[in-house]
Design an enzyme around this catalytic site. Structure first.
Site, PDB file in Angstrom:
ATOM      1  N   HIS A 263       0.835  -1.216   0.000  1.00 57.77           N
ATOM      2  CA  HIS A 263       0.000   0.000   0.000  1.00 57.77           C
ATOM      3  C   HIS A 263       0.866   1.262   0.000  1.00 57.77           C
ATOM      4  O   HIS A 263       0.504   2.275   0.601  1.00 57.77           O
ATOM      5  CB  HIS A 263      -0.950   0.021   1.200  1.00 57.77           C
TER       6      HIS A 263
ATOM      7  N   ASN B 265     -10.256  -2.933   2.537  1.00 59.64           N
ATOM      8  CA  ASN B 265      -9.938  -2.978   1.109  1.00 59.64           C
ATOM      9  C   ASN B 265     -11.213  -2.800   0.293  1.00 59.64           C
ATOM     10  O   ASN B 265     -12.320  -2.840   0.838  1.00 59.64           O
ATOM     11  CB  ASN B 265      -9.319  -4.329   0.744  1.00 59.64           C
TER      12      ASN B 265
HETATM   13 FE1  HDE Z   1      -2.466  -4.898   5.523  1.00 63.91          FE
HETATM   14  N1  HDE Z   1      -0.653  -4.097   5.992  1.00 63.91           N
HETATM   15  N2  HDE Z   1      -1.828  -6.699   6.164  1.00 63.91           N
HETATM   16  N3  HDE Z   1      -4.230  -5.766   4.921  1.00 63.91           N
HETATM   17  N4  HDE Z   1      -3.123  -3.137   4.854  1.00 63.91           N
HETATM   18  C1  HDE Z   1      -0.300  -2.812   5.825  1.00 63.91           C
HETATM   19  O1  HDE Z   1       0.800  -1.494   7.418  1.00 63.91           O
HETATM   20  C2  HDE Z   1      -0.730  -6.912   6.904  1.00 63.91           C
HETATM   21  C3  HDE Z   1      -4.586  -7.067   5.064  1.00 63.91           C
HETATM   22  C4  HDE Z   1      -4.381  -2.834   4.427  1.00 63.91           C
HETATM   23  O2  HDE Z   1      -3.234   3.414   3.957  1.00 63.91           O
HETATM   24  C5  HDE Z   1       1.023  -2.480   6.437  1.00 63.91           C
HETATM   25  O3  HDE Z   1       1.027   0.750   7.681  1.00 63.91           O
HETATM   26  C6  HDE Z   1      -0.658  -8.310   7.299  1.00 63.91           C
HETATM   27  C7  HDE Z   1      -5.995  -7.256   4.848  1.00 63.91           C
HETATM   28  C8  HDE Z   1      -4.450  -1.448   4.058  1.00 63.91           C
HETATM   29  O4  HDE Z   1      -1.604   3.284   5.422  1.00 63.91           O
HETATM   30  C9  HDE Z   1       1.460  -3.811   7.075  1.00 63.91           C
HETATM   31  C10 HDE Z   1      -1.762  -8.912   6.747  1.00 63.91           C
HETATM   32  C11 HDE Z   1      -6.477  -6.007   4.568  1.00 63.91           C
HETATM   33  C12 HDE Z   1      -3.178  -0.929   4.309  1.00 63.91           C
HETATM   34  C13 HDE Z   1       0.286  -4.708   6.756  1.00 63.91           C
HETATM   35  C14 HDE Z   1      -2.503  -7.901   6.045  1.00 63.91           C
HETATM   36  C15 HDE Z   1      -5.361  -5.100   4.608  1.00 63.91           C
HETATM   37  C16 HDE Z   1      -2.387  -2.011   4.807  1.00 63.91           C
HETATM   38  C17 HDE Z   1       2.019  -1.843   5.531  1.00 63.91           C
HETATM   39  C18 HDE Z   1      -2.167 -10.379   6.783  1.00 63.91           C
HETATM   40  C19 HDE Z   1      -7.920  -5.608   4.220  1.00 63.91           C
HETATM   41  C20 HDE Z   1      -2.697   0.488   4.042  1.00 63.91           C
HETATM   42  C21 HDE Z   1       1.993  -0.351   5.859  1.00 63.91           C
HETATM   43  C22 HDE Z   1      -2.444 -10.872   8.049  1.00 63.91           C
HETATM   44  C23 HDE Z   1      -8.846  -5.825   5.297  1.00 63.91           C
HETATM   45  C24 HDE Z   1      -2.993   1.411   5.179  1.00 63.91           C
HETATM   46  C25 HDE Z   1       1.246  -0.256   7.064  1.00 63.91           C
HETATM   47  C26 HDE Z   1      -2.582   2.822   4.826  1.00 63.91           C
HETATM   48  C27 HDE Z   1      -1.049  -1.878   5.209  1.00 63.91           C
HETATM   49  C28 HDE Z   1       0.228  -5.957   7.206  1.00 63.91           C
HETATM   50  C29 HDE Z   1      -3.688  -8.171   5.315  1.00 63.91           C
HETATM   51  C30 HDE Z   1      -5.516  -3.691   4.314  1.00 63.91           C
HETATM   52  C31 HDE Z   1       2.778  -4.369   6.589  1.00 63.91           C
HETATM   53  C32 HDE Z   1       0.440  -8.942   8.129  1.00 63.91           C
HETATM   54  C33 HDE Z   1      -6.771  -8.564   4.953  1.00 63.91           C
HETATM   55  C34 HDE Z   1      -5.656  -0.703   3.503  1.00 63.91           C
HETATM   56  O5  HDE Z   1       1.618  -3.673   8.453  1.00 63.91           O
END
Ligand code: HDE
Length: 696
Positions: free
Chosen positions: A76, A149
């Site tokens: 993202h 999402n």
């Molecule tokens: Fe994320 N995800 N994610 N994700 N995600 C990040 O956090 C992570 C997942 C989502 O505009 C990171 O600040 C893991 C699902 C959005 O700043 C990180 C898992 C959904 C954003 C991270 C998921 C998301 C992130 C990277 C699996 C939808 C952007 C930067 C367990 C419900 C937020 C940050 C923004 C961002 C980890 C799965 C949505 C790396 C470990 C499911 C919208 O921490």
């Protein structure tokens, strides 16, 4: 706010009296506030001599510049944030004690960041990708982050696979490309080895991943969360954002071209909508259900690769989100905003969804790395709008520091104390079991909802899914990866499998992969899963590209503009020169775009107001011809003067090609007919005439 040229950056400056100025012009200073005499030349010995280390202004300026970047998000990275508010329209006091949901009319400030997932920060907006839809609610009882999402399911069932799916999707590690796309071997290798991804594959290969703009897409909290009421009772909840403007996407060939014409297409669209006073709006809907429903549901409510169809648990609309303010500074807000899934408020809680639990660790950890210390809540975009009262102290960049003698509790001095009644209480769910690393049997069905999603689409949307699979897999160099991926498709739909196999030129459709659990073949189709069954109710919020030439009819142009604006849509004038075109009545109509910079892919519908001479000139110009031939191929409504037709012919659009999507513009009433045609959306029947894949 956006017109402001410059504002004093130091919140501690103490106002005008300290301003060093010459006349009305403030004097440039160093970061220490020292006035600067020369910002054009470094300090040197003699006219051409060596530079001097003594030049503290130069050193400070370069030092600061060298440190401008913070690490971009691993996923993202490319995002766009705006501010707004959430208004509760239906009290949820019956199911949650969350303060923001208690009474209708309550407004809560929000910050929302939309994003793509795979591309780096400098990639383009219209990558085929999932969009992030992250909302920070600044409630009176603390910040609540709903980090969602635009797709309601996810690729994987266990967070330990997240680094793998992300590595596979992003650029390959040896070459550092391809950027912002999943059309490469590593992604499909991983996916084809992960049957749990198949439901998500249907969504990402659908037009959901090439949205027309952020304003036309849904958002989903994905996981099952909990609401907890004042008595401590829990209700399961899934969150949905529904755009007021309806759903709309672009087509793939168009997306590819938009990325060249305007890599910032989505952010520009949102910025423009807000700046012109048309703030986009979403409804917040909740699906509420209890343990009894969870037990009777075909799938596990803790499995993030599954949805709960709206037909089974209807959506209750409880609020509206209005995004009405652009940011003052991109870095300060969009880049520094730190969403954390564990940011919840009293009345909202977690379930054992393994992905959610994994995320609760990952986001805080990520913010520490990105923002460099534990004090990122001091940054205004992350700071709660309610009092923060605790004894945490010090650390990098501590900027809002407590005063007074006491920094521990319990103490005999006073200060904040815990409150068992007002404080956050974790829901006391009963948990027991052996410590194991297993995938539960209840997560074993990987194909049934993929099939349901596919079956819920209109035929043209099904075609787009097959086209996207063929496109992406055609970019895989290894045939075994293509074959393995196609082998999953018979478990979803036999015809889809055969179409994709034929599209890839495979000799025959591979045998179906053996499912971990036999799919359910008769889940009923669900209309909310289709974009085209949920089209925008009107032409509001869309944009028409009007290509004009010298000699174009001024009255007709005025009528057209009035009709477009009357429908709540906007327009841009495109002309051979940006200075404009001289209309039939002698007035000079300025243009927003020179034709080379205003291709039709940037608009929802187009109109060509050409005079006979103007059309003859356009007929030799490649960008002008592309304007028409692309609008045609992308199934757009095309308005035109009779004089434009010879030019259309030269652009490859002959009289016999002209279907119901062509609207002749001669008199005032035609403008209304044109806008009415635009409101119906794309002319999909045309796609079957212009696409080789439709003919095979
Ligand atoms: Fe994320 N995800 N994610 N994700 N995600 C990040 O956090 C992570 C997942 C989502 O505009 C990171 O600040 C893991 C699902 C959005 O700043 C990180 C898992 C959904 C954003 C991270 C998921 C998301 C992130 C990277 C699996 C939808 C952007 C930067 C367990 C419900 C937020 C940050 C923004 C961002 C980890 C799965 C949505 C790396 C470990 C499911 C919208 O921490």
């Amino acid at each position: 706010m956006t017109d402001e040229v410059y504002r004093d950056r130091n919140p501690g400056a103490g106002g005008e009296t300290h301003q060093i100025a010459e006349g009305d012009t403030p004097v440039l200073t160093t970061q220490q506030g020292v006035p600067v005499a020369d910002d054009q030349n470094t300090l040197r010995v003699g006219d051409r001599g060596p530079a001097l280390l003594e030049d503290f202004h130069f050193r400070e300026k370069i030092f600061h510049f060298d440190h401008e970047r913070i690490p971009e998000r691993v996923v993202h990275a490319r995002g766009f944030g705006v501010r707004g508010y959430f208004e509760t329209t239906d009290s949820l006091a019956d199911v949650t004690r969350a303060d923001l949901f208690q009474k209708a009319g309550e407004k809560t400030e929000v910050f929302v960041r939309f994003s793509t997932v795979a591309g780096n920060k400098g990639s383009f907006d219209l990558a085929r990708d999932v969009r992030g839809f992250a909302v920070k609610f600044y409630t009176k009882e603390g910040n609540w982050d709903l980090v969602g999402n635009n797709i309601p399911v996810f690729f994987i069932q266990d967070p330990i696979k997240f680094p793998d799916v992300v590595h596979a999707a992003k650029q390959e590690p040896d070459r550092g490309f391809p950027q912002a796309q999943t059309a490469h071997d590593n992604f499909w290798d991983f996916i084809s080895l992960s049957p749990e991804s198949m439901h998500m594959v249907m969504w990402i290969m659908s037009d959901r991943t090439i949205p027309r703009s952020f304003r036309f897409m849904e958002g989903f909290g994905v996981h099952t969360f909990r609401f907890v009421d004042a008595e401590g009772r829990s209700t399961f909840v899934k969150f949905h954002w529904k755009p007021k403007l309806g759903l709309q996407s672009v087509v793939w060939n168009e997306a590819v071209k938009i990325n060249g014409a305007d890599p910032d297409f989505h952010r520009r669209d949102l910025w423009d909508a807000i700046e012109m006073g048309a703030p986009p709006e979403w409804e917040l809907g909740v699906q509420l259900f209890d343990e009894a429903f969870a037990d009777s549901f075909e799938f596990d409510i803790l499995d993030s690769t599954k949805i709960i169809p709206e037909e089974q648990v209807p959506i209750r609309v409880v609020g509206r989100l209005v995004l009405d303010q652009t940011v003052d500074n991109f870095f300060a807000e969009t880049e520094q905003v730190a969403f954390c899934t564990q940011n919840v408020v009293p009345g909202i809680g977690f379930t054992n969804d393994p992905l959610l639990q994994g995320r609760n660790f990952s986001y805080l950890d990520t913010q520490l790395k990105r923002l460099g210390g534990p004090n990122f809540t001091h940054i205004p975009v992350n700071a709660p709008r309610c009092p923060v009262m605790n004894f945490q102290q010090d650390g990098h960049m501590a900027t809002t520091n407590p005063r007074g003698r006491v920094n521990y509790e319990p103490n005999s001095w006073g200060g904040p104390r815990e409150s068992p009644t007002r404080g956050y209480r974790h829901f006391p769910s009963h948990e027991a079991g052996d410590k194991r690393q297993i995938r539960p049997e209840s997560f074993a069905d990987h194909y049934s909802q993929a099939r349901q999603f596919y079956a819920s689409q209109t035929p043209i949307e099904q075609k787009h899914i097959a086209d996207a699979l063929v496109f992406e897999l055609s970019k895989c160099e290894r045939e075994d990866i293509r074959m393995r991926m196609v082998s999953h498709l018979p478990n979803i739909d036999a015809e889809l499998a055969a179409t994709v196999a034929a599209g890839l030129g495979l000799a025959k459709t591979p045998a179906a992969a053996k499912p971990a659990k036999p799919p359910i073949a008769d889940l009923p189709p669900s209309d909310p899963l289709s974009i085209l069954k949920n089209l925008p109710p009107s032409f509001e919020g869309r944009k028409v590209g009007i290509l004009i030439t010298d000699g174009a009819d001024g009255d007709l142009l005025a009528e057209l503009i009035a009709a477009v604006e009357g429908a709540g849509a906007t327009y841009e004038i495109i002309a051979p020169k940006v200075g404009g075109a001289r209309l039939s009545d002698g007035t000079l109509q300025p243009a927003k775009q020179k034709i080379d910079g205003g291709p039709s892919v940037l608009y929802d519908a187009v109109a060509v107001l050409a005079s006979a001479d103007g059309a003859a000139l356009l007929a030799v110009d490649k960008p002008a011809k592309d304007f028409v031939s692309d609008a045609f191929a992308h199934c757009k409504v095309i308005g035109h003067t009779a004089e434009a037709l010879p030019f259309f012919e030269k652009a490859g659009v002959a009289a016999e090609d002209m279907d119901a999507g062509f609207v002749a513009l001669a008199k005032a009433a035609d403008a209304t007919t044109f806008v009415a045609a635009c409101a119906k959306g794309r002319v999909w029947a045309r796609e079957l005439e212009v696409d080789l894949d439709a003919m095979s």
